[in-house]
Scaffold this active site. Sequence first.
Site, PDB file in Angstrom:
ATOM      1  CB  CYS A   2      22.283  -4.558  50.695  1.00 24.02           C
ATOM      2  SG  CYS A   2      23.119  -3.727  52.036  1.00 24.02           S
ATOM      3  NE  ARG A  27      20.341  -9.846  48.659  1.00 17.18           N
ATOM      4  CZ  ARG A  27      21.055 -10.817  48.138  1.00 17.18           C
ATOM      5  NH1 ARG A  27      20.505 -12.002  47.977  1.00 17.18           N
ATOM      6  NH2 ARG A  27      22.294 -10.629  47.773  1.00 17.18           N
ATOM      7  CD1 TRP A  74      22.463  -7.035  58.281  1.00 15.36           C
ATOM      8  CD2 TRP A  74      24.549  -6.571  57.626  1.00 15.36           C
ATOM      9  NE1 TRP A  74      23.326  -7.518  59.234  1.00 15.36           N
ATOM     10  CE2 TRP A  74      24.609  -7.245  58.869  1.00 15.36           C
ATOM     11  CE3 TRP A  74      25.745  -6.164  57.032  1.00 15.36           C
ATOM     12  CZ2 TRP A  74      25.810  -7.530  59.503  1.00 15.36           C
ATOM     13  CZ3 TRP A  74      26.943  -6.446  57.676  1.00 15.36           C
ATOM     14  CH2 TRP A  74      26.959  -7.125  58.895  1.00 15.36           C
ATOM     15  CG  ASN A 100      24.473  -6.427  47.891  1.00 15.80           C
ATOM     16  OD1 ASN A 100      25.001  -6.406  48.996  1.00 15.80           O
ATOM     17  ND2 ASN A 100      24.195  -7.551  47.247  1.00 15.80           N
ATOM     18  N   GLY A 101      27.152  -4.426  48.589  1.00 13.53           N
ATOM     19  CA  GLY A 101      28.586  -4.754  48.527  1.00 13.53           C
ATOM     20  C   GLY A 101      29.360  -3.802  49.420  1.00 13.53           C
ATOM     21  CD  GLU A 482      23.445 -25.131  63.115  1.00 14.40           C
ATOM     22  OE1 GLU A 482      24.544 -24.557  63.001  1.00 14.40           O
ATOM     23  OE2 GLU A 482      22.393 -24.673  62.645  1.00 14.40           O
ATOM     24  CE  LYS A 486      19.960 -21.953  63.600  1.00 18.30           C
ATOM     25  NZ  LYS A 486      21.054 -22.331  62.819  1.00 18.30           N
ATOM     26  CD  GLU A 489      21.808 -18.168  63.859  1.00 21.93           C
ATOM     27  OE1 GLU A 489      22.388 -17.361  63.124  1.00 21.93           O
ATOM     28  OE2 GLU A 489      21.580 -19.335  63.517  1.00 21.93           O
ATOM     29  CG  HIS A 505      41.858 -27.479  79.561  1.00 25.44           C
ATOM     30  ND1 HIS A 505      42.932 -27.893  80.318  1.00 25.44           N
ATOM     31  CD2 HIS A 505      41.392 -28.596  78.955  1.00 25.44           C
ATOM     32  CE1 HIS A 505      43.128 -29.182  80.157  1.00 25.44           C
ATOM     33  NE2 HIS A 505      42.197 -29.641  79.342  1.00 25.44           N
ATOM     34  CE  LYS A 604      17.825 -18.395  54.981  1.00 25.65           C
ATOM     35  NZ  LYS A 604      18.395 -18.990  56.196  1.00 25.65           N
TER      36      LYS A 604
HETATM   37  C1  G6P Z   1      24.480 -16.237  57.713  1.00 31.42           C
HETATM   38  C2  G6P Z   1      23.197 -16.980  58.059  1.00 31.42           C
HETATM   39  C3  G6P Z   1      23.533 -18.391  58.545  1.00 31.42           C
HETATM   40  C4  G6P Z   1      24.363 -19.118  57.494  1.00 31.42           C
HETATM   41  C5  G6P Z   1      25.620 -18.326  57.114  1.00 31.42           C
HETATM   42  C6  G6P Z   1      26.304 -18.904  55.902  1.00 31.42           C
HETATM   43  O1  G6P Z   1      25.199 -15.984  58.859  1.00 31.42           O
HETATM   44  O2  G6P Z   1      22.469 -16.291  59.051  1.00 31.42           O
HETATM   45  O3  G6P Z   1      22.330 -19.107  58.775  1.00 31.42           O
HETATM   46  O4  G6P Z   1      24.733 -20.366  57.987  1.00 31.42           O
HETATM   47  O5  G6P Z   1      25.272 -16.981  56.780  1.00 31.42           O
HETATM   48  O6  G6P Z   1      25.463 -18.719  54.802  1.00 31.42           O
HETATM   49  P1  G6P Z   1      25.440 -19.647  53.532  1.00 31.42           P
HETATM   50  O7  G6P Z   1      24.375 -19.076  52.670  1.00 31.42           O
HETATM   51  O8  G6P Z   1      26.802 -19.558  52.925  1.00 31.42           O
HETATM   52  O9  G6P Z   1      25.129 -21.033  53.997  1.00 31.42           O
END
Ligand code: G6P
Length: 609
Positions: A2, A27, A74, A100-101, A482, A486, A489, A505, A604
């Site tokens: 947010c 956000r 969000w 926000n929160g 990772e 990716k 997501e 397993h 993000k």
């Molecule tokens: C969200 C983002 C990710 C990120 C994660 C942790 O899920 O979409 O890309 O890795 O938060 O965020 P930070 O800002 O703590 O790296």
Amino acid sequence: MCGIIGKIGVGNVVPDLINGLKQLEYRGYDSSGIAIINNGEILRERAVGRIKELEKEINKTNPEGVVGIGHTRWATHGAPSERNAHPHLSSNGKFALVHNGIIENADEIKNQVLSQDVVFFSDTDSEAAVQLIEMNYKGDVIEAVSSACKEIKGSYAFGILCTDFPHMIFAAAKGSPLVVAEGEKGNYITSDLCAVNDEISCIYRLKDGEICSVQKGKIDFFDSEGQLLAKKSEKSELDKQDVTKGDYEHFMIKEIMQQSEAVEKTVDSFVIKNKIQFSDVCFQEDFLKKQLKNIVIVACGSAYHAGLAGKSIIEALCKIPCNVDIASEFRYSEAFISKESLAIFISQSGETADTLAALRLAKSRGAKTLSIVNVKGSAIAEESENVIYTKAGREIAVATTKAYSAQLAALYALGIFIAKKIGKMTASQEKFYVEEMKKLPEKISQTLEKTNEDVKKLAKEIYRSPDVFFIGRLSDYATAAEGSLKMKEISYINSQVYAAGELKHGTISLVNDGTPVIAVAAQKDIFTKTLSNMAEVAARGANVVVITDEKTKNRVTDGYRIISVSDTVKEFKGSLLVLPLQLLSYYTAKLRGCDIDKPKNLAKSVTVE
Ligand code: G6P
């Protein structure tokens, strides 16, 4: 999670609120809204979806005002819908609030407020706050906010309008970021300074419990009791970065291509005369040499995967046990850390709620804390005793790429730094690693260029698959994790990562004819082990693709498809191996017509737990 913007200026603030919200969309982007005061009344516009939907609504009515607040959401409590979009109004329409929160005791508050015959219009926790403020209001907004905040459990950054004070914005914060900025064309409240398009002379960050009132020429701060507070301003360090896509179709591909620069800037910031020197790290030599018994790395999402890679390098170079934990788990676990521990927190945004809470826990246990953060002045950076700033620049695509690469570089440097300090590395070894690290930016560019076309072809083959599996061992596992994250997501393909030896397993039962299995395998010592795991899935019909490097590719047998990256020392390989995986998720998502920069349900910056 947010985003909040508020402005009090001279002319109509609506265009600035909209532009600010566009910058804050990272956000959250489920719904958005603005409220302004016009002729002593609150006018509000809200819309579901992206800011452009809100803009369409605003263009129909053209509301105007010199004071206003805006929000991009969000969803946490209540579906993304217009009635749940912020700002929320109090029953009598006197107050408008953006939040926000998370208000953890919202139901309790609602019950208390409901007994006063108050009508609730939404399913959100945030509305409880605005109704509570109205209930406490006896003519003094600061007093009402202070009383309400005392009852609220959870986290909040509030922006508030009150029709009795049509030339003021009120704000309060606890556990969620809120910055107050003095600009040339007005004063602002915001979750992130990037939302302010003005020359800023100074800023103030609200600390937990603080409240403020913002007027055109005057900003007053109050403590949680509502007592006036003298607060020192900070210089704004906002550098106006390039926030356009340039010639690229998406921010994600632009940021993938910027990785060489991100790593170069990060490495340059701590390499001085072939030595690692951190400007904001000040461990006592004795702590590292005599006291340090274990290291924990705590993070979320991709930063957690960077942590997994960090564990490999730290254990290999320093021979100190290093555990990696997901922040949301660590904060409620036994968390075996003590004064003899070093706790490392990795976060691009520096404001992830769980990572911040984990940092506070580690501090309370007496551990030495260090954070690796991309955003200067963020809560995690501010609260850590030691900080290493990554220099990835502003990252806009929700799926991180360049910040992840910069985090890896910082972790390599930290491993070398500690190893040298505790006598596990000689000066010439340090020089060797530093020189290799300095070559990484060039190798990143090379690898992106040489793998790009092969990856595009591979994406065409796999983009219709219902599942994709990623496998790898040890540090290759971190890279595979990772790559898998990716993929899921941004392309929404069901993608899973497994330690290569673990697949048999259970998960191998999901491998069918043609199921893509991406194997990351570039470590000499365990290469044949991963090769056997590839054979196991190939025997069940999997379409195996090997991500490896130039040196190792000749050891790949059985005619698997190979995508090879440039060579580097074994400790730094993850920086190159991850690149084709990032490209693969990008091209796959593109072929599937996904909204690459703003994937559904994600944000993000995750400021709720
Ligand atoms: C969200 C983002 C990710 C990120 C994660 C942790 O899920 O979409 O890309 O890795 O938060 O965020 P930070 O800002 O703590 O790296």
